[in-house]
Structures are given as structure tokens and as C-alpha cells.
Write a protein that holds these residues in place. Structure first.
Motif, short mmCIF file in Angstrom:
data_model
loop_
_atom_site.label_atom_id
_atom_site.label_comp_id
_atom_site.label_asym_id
_atom_site.label_seq_id
_atom_site.Cartn_x
_atom_site.Cartn_y
_atom_site.Cartn_z
N ALA A 66 32.22 42.06 50.44
CA ALA A 66 31.75 42.58 51.73
C ALA A 66 32.77 42.28 52.84
CB ALA A 66 30.38 41.97 52.07
N GLU A 67 33.35 41.09 52.80
CA GLU A 67 34.38 40.72 53.79
C GLU A 67 35.60 41.65 53.66
OE1 GLU A 67 33.43 35.92 53.75
OE2 GLU A 67 35.35 36.65 53.03
N VAL A 68 35.94 41.93 52.42
CA VAL A 68 37.12 42.78 52.17
C VAL A 68 36.84 44.19 52.69
CG1 VAL A 68 38.49 43.87 50.33
CG2 VAL A 68 37.97 41.44 50.22
N ARG A 69 35.66 44.71 52.41
CA ARG A 69 35.32 46.07 52.88
C ARG A 69 35.31 46.12 54.41
NH1 ARG A 69 34.30 49.16 48.65
NH2 ARG A 69 33.11 48.40 46.87
N GLU A 70 34.82 45.05 55.00
CA GLU A 70 34.79 45.02 56.47
C GLU A 70 36.23 44.98 57.02
OE1 GLU A 70 32.37 41.92 58.12
OE2 GLU A 70 33.16 42.27 60.14
N ALA A 71 37.07 44.17 56.40
CA ALA A 71 38.47 44.08 56.86
C ALA A 71 39.19 45.42 56.64
CB ALA A 71 39.19 42.97 56.10
N ALA A 72 38.84 46.12 55.57
CA ALA A 72 39.49 47.41 55.29
C ALA A 72 39.07 48.47 56.30
CB ALA A 72 39.15 47.87 53.87
N GLY A 73 37.85 48.33 56.83
CA GLY A 73 37.36 49.30 57.82
C GLY A 73 37.34 50.70 57.25
N ARG A 74 37.75 51.64 58.07
CA ARG A 74 37.73 53.05 57.61
C ARG A 74 39.12 53.57 57.30
NH1 ARG A 74 33.12 55.89 61.35
NH2 ARG A 74 31.42 54.53 60.66
N ASP A 75 40.04 52.65 57.06
CA ASP A 75 41.41 53.07 56.75
C ASP A 75 41.41 53.85 55.42
OD1 ASP A 75 44.07 53.29 56.00
OD2 ASP A 75 44.62 51.34 56.82
N PRO A 76 41.76 55.15 55.46
CA PRO A 76 41.72 55.93 54.22
C PRO A 76 42.81 55.53 53.23
CG PRO A 76 42.67 57.21 56.02
CD PRO A 76 42.21 55.92 56.62
N ASP A 77 43.78 54.74 53.69
CA ASP A 77 44.85 54.32 52.78
C ASP A 77 44.58 52.96 52.13
OD1 ASP A 77 46.22 56.63 53.12
OD2 ASP A 77 47.55 55.86 54.69
N ILE A 78 43.40 52.42 52.37
CA ILE A 78 43.02 51.20 51.65
C ILE A 78 41.94 51.57 50.66
CG2 ILE A 78 42.07 48.87 51.79
CD1 ILE A 78 43.13 48.60 54.58
N HIS A 79 42.17 51.22 49.39
CA HIS A 79 41.22 51.53 48.31
C HIS A 79 40.72 50.22 47.72
CE1 HIS A 79 42.71 55.76 48.22
NE2 HIS A 79 43.79 55.16 48.69
N VAL A 80 39.43 49.97 47.85
CA VAL A 80 38.84 48.78 47.25
C VAL A 80 38.08 49.23 46.01
CG1 VAL A 80 37.31 46.80 47.61
CG2 VAL A 80 38.66 47.71 49.53
N LEU A 81 38.57 48.83 44.86
CA LEU A 81 38.00 49.31 43.59
C LEU A 81 37.30 48.18 42.85
CD1 LEU A 81 41.08 51.34 42.25
CD2 LEU A 81 39.21 52.18 43.67
N GLU A 82 36.03 48.39 42.55
CA GLU A 82 35.30 47.44 41.70
C GLU A 82 35.40 47.94 40.27
OE1 GLU A 82 31.40 45.41 42.70
OE2 GLU A 82 31.42 47.17 43.99
N LEU A 83 36.05 47.19 39.43
CA LEU A 83 36.26 47.63 38.05
C LEU A 83 35.45 46.76 37.07
CD1 LEU A 83 40.16 48.09 38.13
CD2 LEU A 83 38.41 49.86 38.39
N PRO A 84 34.96 47.36 35.99
CA PRO A 84 34.26 46.56 34.97
C PRO A 84 35.25 45.67 34.22
CG PRO A 84 34.46 48.83 34.25
CD PRO A 84 34.99 48.79 35.64
N PRO A 85 34.75 44.64 33.52
CA PRO A 85 35.66 43.69 32.85
C PRO A 85 36.54 44.35 31.78
CG PRO A 85 33.39 42.88 32.82
CD PRO A 85 33.33 44.26 33.37
N ASP A 86 36.10 45.49 31.23
CA ASP A 86 36.91 46.10 30.17
C ASP A 86 37.78 47.27 30.69
OD1 ASP A 86 34.90 47.82 30.77
OD2 ASP A 86 34.30 48.26 28.71
N ALA A 87 38.07 47.25 31.98
CA ALA A 87 38.87 48.36 32.56
C ALA A 87 40.37 48.12 32.34
CB ALA A 87 38.56 48.49 34.04
N HIS A 88 40.75 47.83 31.09
CA HIS A 88 42.15 47.47 30.82
C HIS A 88 43.11 48.62 31.07
CE1 HIS A 88 40.45 43.85 29.35
NE2 HIS A 88 39.93 44.37 28.26
N LEU A 89 42.72 49.81 30.63
CA LEU A 89 43.62 50.95 30.83
C LEU A 89 43.78 51.28 32.31
CD1 LEU A 89 42.78 53.54 28.02
CD2 LEU A 89 44.98 52.45 28.48
N GLU A 90 42.70 51.14 33.06
CA GLU A 90 42.75 51.41 34.50
C GLU A 90 43.72 50.45 35.18
OE1 GLU A 90 40.08 51.37 32.69
OE2 GLU A 90 39.05 53.27 33.02
N ILE A 91 43.62 49.17 34.81
CA ILE A 91 44.52 48.18 35.42
C ILE A 91 45.97 48.49 35.02
CG2 ILE A 91 45.20 45.73 35.34
CD1 ILE A 91 42.15 45.12 35.19
#
Lengths: 232, 418
Positions: free
Chosen positions: B268-293
Motif C-alpha cells: 500500500a505504501e508503494v502504491r501510494e508513493a507511485a501515485g498515478r505515474d503511468p511509468d511506474i508499474h507495481v506488479l504482484e506476482l505469484p510465487p511460481d512466476a519464474h518465466l515472468e521474472i
């Protein structure tokens, strides 16, 4: 003629649980540790810096300069060459003398504030053949170009300790099996402590090429890619 | 994930490594090597065992892997132990200690604890050592940062650890005052795993499109749990300093927020700090998101790991393996992986991170040079093949299979075994 068998090595590092936070502690502990520990932080330093050389050629200098941020002590320790000492005890004495002299000129004892303390360690070396064999200067040169950095360490830095004299396995074989006294002497003159093991490999290859009358190579040998067996 | 054979690593390990590993294994062929940990999947220990156990068998070491069976209550207790060993104040009752011992006792009866070398991973199964009866060496492998443990919990655990023949830590600073030998073995990454294997540009582009991250400008990336010690807000502040003059995007990718109350707060702190900047992407990934990482790391121009406290920080090696320049906080194992100005930059402040990001974005040739050296540094020091060599060396040493001591130079005593 005896064939030359390239041998590489792997080390198991032991943490001794002795830690220095300042330069005086470094000297006090260094005075008491085993010679294996002195070897690990000086000669053995190169086994862990086979590709990327550290800023200074032994762990004591690197710690002083990088972690304590005492560039002066780092520089003074960095210029110490293990080649200049016939025993590890003499090398230890030299390092201790430099630290003592340095502290004698300061009003405070420099310590780590933002960096890491110095952890004293030693290691156990386990050796195994690489599978590379040489029976001529040509096959020796080919093997040299392919062996792992730890084999360079084993046949140069570790060899001096094993043989008990400032000689390398390479030089001994070149002299005794191939009768190449001049090349052997040149190989022994290459300072293994002046850079990474890859730099050492480049220097040795240059000497072989000169002896073979080949055009001099520049740069590092291929660092990776499809592996070729070390056999020449 | 298919079991690997050592031959598969010939093209990625340093030249000569595979042949050397075969030779190194010759004297320990047929020896038995048992690993015991507390989970089959999830977490770094299971991830590495999944790859190392088949490799050890492939080269002739009879290696098996057993998993501790425990109750929910047991794992609640060991989670509290884990936190206490990492320095968090916990309340541990006598009943909790008894639960720990009882589950270890039950597993000691159930598990075939007979091997030439038994390696017990982390605190959960540590008390199994009480059941050692047959000949064979036992080592305790501690994967966590137990450098500042809660004293009572460490005192309790220590009485088991002291019964082992040796303990292994991932960094010298994680070691403890113990009467048994303590060895140092760095963790490693597997270059053939989904998290690290080669991906085509097309695969990378497809995954980034799916994640909603355009590749129209340089990407700054930090992959980590949403945890204050990883300083995600500091990374956003560094990005903002850079963004004033240099175009870029920031991707903060991580997991752990779903089942972690503190993670939710930090997210929540990170999302608040990011604000509405379209160039900041906060991604919540599942533990098995190896290919994504993997794809994010390959798409990034600069990778950050601006931790203020860290374990070993293998995400640094992962990014370096992909030829990326990494800017890391001076914490934990990050400074072991990053050689300043050669394989990346360690920094001590938000300003330091901003300065180095700006430098790398505006000096692409330096970023390429650093990335190239970083990849080679990882190839030689942090791949699973080096880990395999370490375990074979450990087997040699613990089994007493070793060459004669070197001839001591004149005037020196023989090398000690201490």
C-alpha cells in the motif's frame, strides 16, 4: 619424457569465527591465526579472483581500502608481493609491521563504520585431474588455453607452496621434460600476483607463442561457450 | 521442471567445468548423501535441491532427499523460530519447544537417516541429529541470516547444532560462535531453470505485453518481496530523481503480499508513493512466476536491488546472468556478487542509486561492458555447477577422502586441519 597432467582444484572455505572491526584488531588476530589462514588471505586470494581481479591483491589490503575506507593502508598492503618472502611467517611479519607502522602515525584506529568486518578464514583444497594431458609444447599450449582458472592456480601459486621453492609445475616440466630452460625461466618470472588468473594465462600463452614462433595473441582466451575437453 | 543431467551444463558452465566435476566425483562415487529439509516445493532450499539432487545422482553420488512431516502447529512454531533467528522478537513457550522436539522425534523414527553424509537444512529438522546412531557425518546447512538471533531461541537450537560434525553458512557474517567447524558455501542459480533459461525476444515481448509493461523506453527493474528492507519506496524516489532529465519506466515486481500482513502494508505504501505515474508499474506476482521474472530481467536496462538488509540476494546473480548492470544496496551477499564498477555498483543511499541509474542510462556502452563482465562473474562463481563442486569437495573433506597434505615449505609447519 614425462607427460604433463593438468590438475584443477576446488576449495572448501572454513569460517574461523574470528572477526576484526578495526585495524588494530586485524593485526592482533592476524598475529595468532594459523599459517593456513595467512595463505588463504594472500596466496589463496587469487583462487577466488580467477576472472575479475580484486582492487588489491590480498584480502587485507582490499578490506582496509574498501571496507574501512583507509586507502593509505590498502595501498601499502597492496604492494606486498608474496614472492618476496620465503615463508608465510615472514609474509605475516611484513603485513603486521606495515599495519603497526601505519597505526603509529595515526591518532585514531580506523574501523569499519559502513562496511563489513574482516572475517578470518582458511580453506581445504581438493585436487582432481582436468583430463588434459600434454606431451609437447604445442599440446601444453593448447591445454593451457583451455584449463580452468583453478588449474592455473594449482600449478603456479599452490605449486610454490607444495614444492617448497619459488618454482611452478609448468616451469619444472618445461625444464625437466622438454629441456626448454629459457622458457621455463621466463614462465617462472611471470608474477602470478599482479592480476587475475586470466591475466596470468594470457602472459603464459604469450611466452609459449613466442617460443613456438606463433603470432602473439591479444586479450583473453574465450571465457565460455561450448566446452572442449582439456585434452590436447 | 525436468531433471537435469550434468551434460546439459556443458554449454553454459565455464570451459572444463563438466569434465572437472566428473573427475572430482570419482573418489566419492557410490557414497550416499542424504538431504533433509522441511518442504518439497516453495522456497529457495527446495528449488536448489530439486536441481542438485538429480545432478549428484547423475555423477554417481547416491543422493536422496527426505522431507520432514509436521503438523500445522509445528510449522507455526518453526516460523516463529525462523523469525527469532533472523532477529525478530518472538514469544516462544515451553509447549512450542516441546512441539518442535516431538515432531523431530517422530520423523527420526520414520526417516531412513543412514548415509555417509547427512545434510540437514535449516532449523526445522535440526533436532534429527539426536537420532544419529550409525557411522556417517552430519552437517547442518543454515540458509538464513542468523547473525543476530533472539538469544533464547539460538541457545535452544545451538545444543543440537553442536552435535553435528560441521555447520555451513551462506556468508561469513551469518556464522555463529560454535565449537564445530563452520564452512562457507554460497548459494547458486540454475541457468537452465525457467527463471534463468534463455528466452527469445518474442517470448520476452509477449510476456511483457501480458504484464502490461510497454518496452518503449528504458526499464528500471527491482524484483523483490514488498518488504521495507528492500526499500521499494527508496527505489521510487531514486527513479523520480532520474526521471527529471532521463526518460525511463520503473517496474517493481514482487510477491508475498497476499499472505503477509506486513507485505500488504508495504505494498500500500508503494502504491501510494507511485501515485498515478503511468511509468511506474507495481506488479504482484505469484510465487511460481519464474518465466515472468526472467522476461522482466531480460527486458530491463538497469536492475536494482536496493536492499538495506539482505540475505544473499540471489536476484542480483539472476540479473547479472542476463547481462544486466545491477545497482545494489551494500547489504548481505550483494557486495559479494557486485564488484564495484566492474560487475555493477553498490550504493548506500537513494541519491547514490539515482546517480548510478542516470550514469548507466546515459552511458549505454558502460552498461554493456558491466553486463558482459557481470555475466562471466556469475558463470564462474554463482552457477549451480560451482555449487555441485562445493558439495563434492565437502564430501571429500567429510569422508576423509583427500590428497596427502602438501609438503610444507622449509621452516613451516604442515597445513593444519582445523
Amino acid at each position: 619424457m614425462t607427460r604433463f597432467e593438468f590438475v584443477a582444484c576446488s576449495e572448501l572455505i572454513q569460517i574461523l569465527g574470528l572477526r576484526a572491526d578495526d585495524e588494530r584488531e586485524l593485526a592482533e588476530i592476524l598475529e595468532k591465526v594459523s599459517l593456513d589462514c595467512v595463505h588463504y588471505h594472500t596466496h589463496g586470494h587469487f583462487l577466488r579472483h580467477g576472472f575479475v581481479g580484486a582492487p588489491y591483491p590480498n584480502d587485507f589490503a582490499t578490506w582496509a581500502a574498501i571496507q574501512v575506507r583507509d586507502r593509505v593502508l590498502g595501498e601499502r598492503l597492496g604492494v606486498v608481493s608474496p614472492l618476496d618472502f620465503s615463508s608465510l611467517e615472514e609474509l605475516r611479519e611484513e603485513i603486521l609491521t606495515i599495519i603497526d607502522d601505519h597505526l603509529g602515525h595515526l591518532n585514531i584506529v580506523p574501523r569499519v563504520i559502513f562496511g563489513d568486518p574482516f572475517d578470518f578464514m582458511q580453506s581445504r583444497i581438493v585436487e582432481a585431474p582436468t583430463g588434459g594431458i600434454a606431451d609437447s609444447l604445442e599440446t601444453f599450449r593448447a591445454g593451457l588455453a583451455r584449463i580452468q582458472p583453478s588449474a592455473l592456480y594449482f600449478h603456479t601459486i599452490e605449486a610454490s607452496r607444495r614444492l617448497g621453492r619459488p618454482d611452478t609445475d609448468f616451469a619444472v616440466w618445461l625444464r625437466e621434460s622438454l629441456g626448454l630452460d629459457r622458457l621455463a625461466a621466463a614462465v617462472n618470472r611471470v608474477d602470478p600476483y599482479a592480476g587475475s588468473l586470466e591475466r596470468l594465462r594470457t602472459e603464459l600463452l604469450r611466452l609459449c607463442d613466442a617460443e613456438l614462433g606463433l603470432p602473439l595473441e591479444t586479450g583473453l582466451p574465450p571465457a565460455a561457450g561450448p566446452e572442449s575437453p582439456g585434452t590436447a | 521442471m525436468k531433471p537435469a543431467s550434468l551434460e546439459a551444463y556443458r554449454d553454459v558452465a565455464p570451459p572444463g567445468t563438466v569434465e572437472f566435476l566428473y573427475r572430482l566425483s570419482e573418489k566419492v562415487q557410490g557414497r550416499s548423501f542424504l538431504h533433509v529439509n522441511s518442504t518439497h516445493q516453495g522456497g529457495g532450499v527446495a528449488e536448489i535441491l530439486m536441481r542438485l539432487v538429480p545432478l549428484l545422482n547423475d555423477i554417481g553420488v547416491k543422493t536422496s532427499w527426505e522431507v520432514l512431516e509436521g503438523t500445522l502447529e509445528f510449522f507455526r512454531v518453526t516460523k516463529a523460530f525462523h523469525n527469532a533467528l533472523q532477529g525478530e522478537e518472538q514469544v516462544i513457550t515451553e509447549d512450542m519447544y516441546e512441539t518442535f522436539l516431538e515432531v523431530n522425534r517422530q520423523n527420526a523414527e520414520r526417516l531412513p537417516l543412514q548415509a555417509d553424509l547427512t545434510m540437514i537444512h535449516d532449523p526445522q529438522p535440526a533436532a534429527l541429529v539426536l537420532a544419529r546412531k550409525v557411522p556417517g557425518a552430519w552437517v547442518w546447512r543454515c540458509h538464513i541470516d542468523a547473525s543476530r538471533p533472539q538469544r533464547r531461541v539460538w541457545t535452544f537450537l545451538r545444543r543440537f547444532v553442536e552435535r553435528y560434525d560441521a555447520a555451513i553458512f551462506s556468508l561469513p557474517k551469518f556464522a555463529q560462535r560454535l565449537s564445530i567447524p563452520q564452512f562457507l558455501i554460497y548459494p547458486s542459480i540454475d541457468p537452465l531453470s525457467d527463471k534463468n533459461r534463455e528466452l527469445s525476444d518474442r517470448e520476452v515481448a509477449g510476456i511483457l505485453t501480458r504484464l502490461g509493461v510497454p518496452q518503449d523506453k528504458p526499464i528500471l527493474l527491482q524484483v523483490s518481496r514488498f518488504d521495507r528492507f528492500k526499500d521499494p519506496v527508496g527505489v521510487i524516489n531514486a527513479y523520480r530523481m532520474v526521471k527529471r532529465r532521463t526518460e525511463c519506466r520503473l517496474v517493481l515486481a514482487g510477491g508475498g503480499a497476499a499472505d503477509d500482513p506486513e507485505g500488504k502494508v508495504v505494498l500500500a505504501e508503494v502504491r501510494e508513493a507511485a501515485g498515478r505515474d503511468p511509468d511506474i508499474h507495481v506488479l504482484e506476482l505469484p510465487p511460481d512466476a519464474h518465466l515472468e521474472i526472467n522476461a522482466l530481467q531480460r527486458a530491463a536496462t538497469v536492475v536494482l536491488q536496493k536492499s538495506t538488509r539482505e540475505g544473499f540476494g540471489l536476484t542480483v546473480a539472476e540479473a547479472m546472468w542476463k547481462g544486466k548492470p545491477v545497482i545494489g544496496g551494500t547489504a548481505g551477499g550483494i557486495s559479494v556478487q557486485i564488484v564495484y564498477d566492474l560487475t555493477g555498483y553498490t550504493v548506500n543511499s537513494v541519491e547514490g542509486a539515482a546517480y548510478r541509474i542516470r550514469y548507466l542510462l546515459n552511458n549505454p556502452e558502460a552498461a554493456i561492458r558491466i553486463g558482459r563482465i557481470a555475466r562471466e562473474h556469475v558463470r564462474r562463481n554463482f552457477l549451480i555447477t560451482r555449487h555441485l563442486a562445493d558439495y563434492l569437495t565437502l564430501l571429500h573433506v567429510m569422508m576423509g577422502v583427500r590428497p596427502p597434505d602438501p609438503q610444507p615449505p622449509r621452516g613451516q609447519p604442515p597445513a593444519s586441519d582445523a
